[in-house]
Write an enzyme that holds these catalytic residues in place. Structure first.
Site, PDB file in Angstrom:
ATOM      1  N   HIS A   1       1.724   4.251  -2.849  1.00 24.43           N
ATOM      2  CA  HIS A   1       1.741   5.743  -2.831  1.00 24.43           C
ATOM      3  C   HIS A   1       2.971   6.441  -3.252  1.00 24.43           C
ATOM      4  O   HIS A   1       2.917   7.524  -3.735  1.00 24.43           O
ATOM      5  CB  HIS A   1       1.318   6.137  -1.192  1.00 24.43           C
ATOM      6  CG  HIS A   1      -0.123   5.780  -0.884  1.00 24.43           C
ATOM      7  ND1 HIS A   1      -1.068   6.353  -1.734  1.00 24.43           N
ATOM      8  CD2 HIS A   1      -0.747   5.047  -0.092  1.00 24.43           C
ATOM      9  CE1 HIS A   1      -2.432   5.925  -1.247  1.00 24.43           C
ATOM     10  NE2 HIS A   1      -2.003   5.053  -0.176  1.00 24.43           N
TER      11      HIS A   1
ATOM     12  N   HIS B   1       0.813  -1.255   0.083  1.00 24.74           N
ATOM     13  CA  HIS B   1       0.120   0.003   0.074  1.00 24.74           C
ATOM     14  C   HIS B   1       0.687   1.288   0.094  1.00 24.74           C
ATOM     15  O   HIS B   1       0.704   2.059  -0.789  1.00 24.74           O
ATOM     16  CB  HIS B   1      -0.759  -0.142   1.135  1.00 24.74           C
ATOM     17  CG  HIS B   1      -1.664   1.322   1.406  1.00 24.74           C
ATOM     18  ND1 HIS B   1      -3.020   1.440   0.679  1.00 24.74           N
ATOM     19  CD2 HIS B   1      -1.458   2.351   2.164  1.00 24.74           C
ATOM     20  CE1 HIS B   1      -3.292   2.550   1.180  1.00 24.74           C
ATOM     21  NE2 HIS B   1      -2.478   3.099   2.068  1.00 24.74           N
ATOM     22  N   GLU B   2       1.839   1.287   0.861  1.00 23.18           N
ATOM     23  CA  GLU B   2       2.540   2.523   1.034  1.00 23.18           C
ATOM     24  C   GLU B   2       3.631   2.737  -0.159  1.00 23.18           C
ATOM     25  O   GLU B   2       3.619   3.791  -0.526  1.00 23.18           O
ATOM     26  CB  GLU B   2       3.601   2.313   2.203  1.00 23.18           C
ATOM     27  CG  GLU B   2       2.659   2.467   3.503  1.00 23.18           C
ATOM     28  CD  GLU B   2       1.936   3.710   3.597  1.00 23.18           C
ATOM     29  OE1 GLU B   2       2.067   4.971   3.015  1.00 23.18           O
ATOM     30  OE2 GLU B   2       0.667   3.560   4.175  1.00 23.18           O
TER      31      GLU B   2
END
Length: 81
Positions: free
Chosen positions: A50, A46-47
């Site tokens: 980003h 997820h990170e």
């Protein structure tokens, strides 16, 4: 591992690996390697998305992606997005 996006009003399943390995530089500029499993693997993916400028809809295809992009476009035109 399949997870559902927490973006308000836009819920779809995104497949994530159960185990990941990442390489990164720490605050001292040293290259490090880290393994993650389960929830940690999901958070790491997820990170990383980003950091690369990605969102969960980038993992969708076809009708699911079109449906969400259409909703976002409609909300944007009405000033609600």
């Amino acid at each position: 591992m399949k997870v559902v996006s927490p973006v308000p009003d836009f819920l779809e399943t995104v497949t994530r690996p159960l185990r990941v390995k990442i390489r990164f530089q720490d605050r001292n500029g040293l290259e490090r390697t880290m393994w993650g499993e389960g929830l940690m693997a999901r958070a790491m993916c997820h990170e990383t998305d980003h950091l690369r400028g990605g969102l969960f809809i980038d993992h969708l295809r076809g009708f699911k992606k079109e449906k969400i992009l259409k909703k976002i476009s409609k909300l944007s035109r009405s000033g609600m997005w």
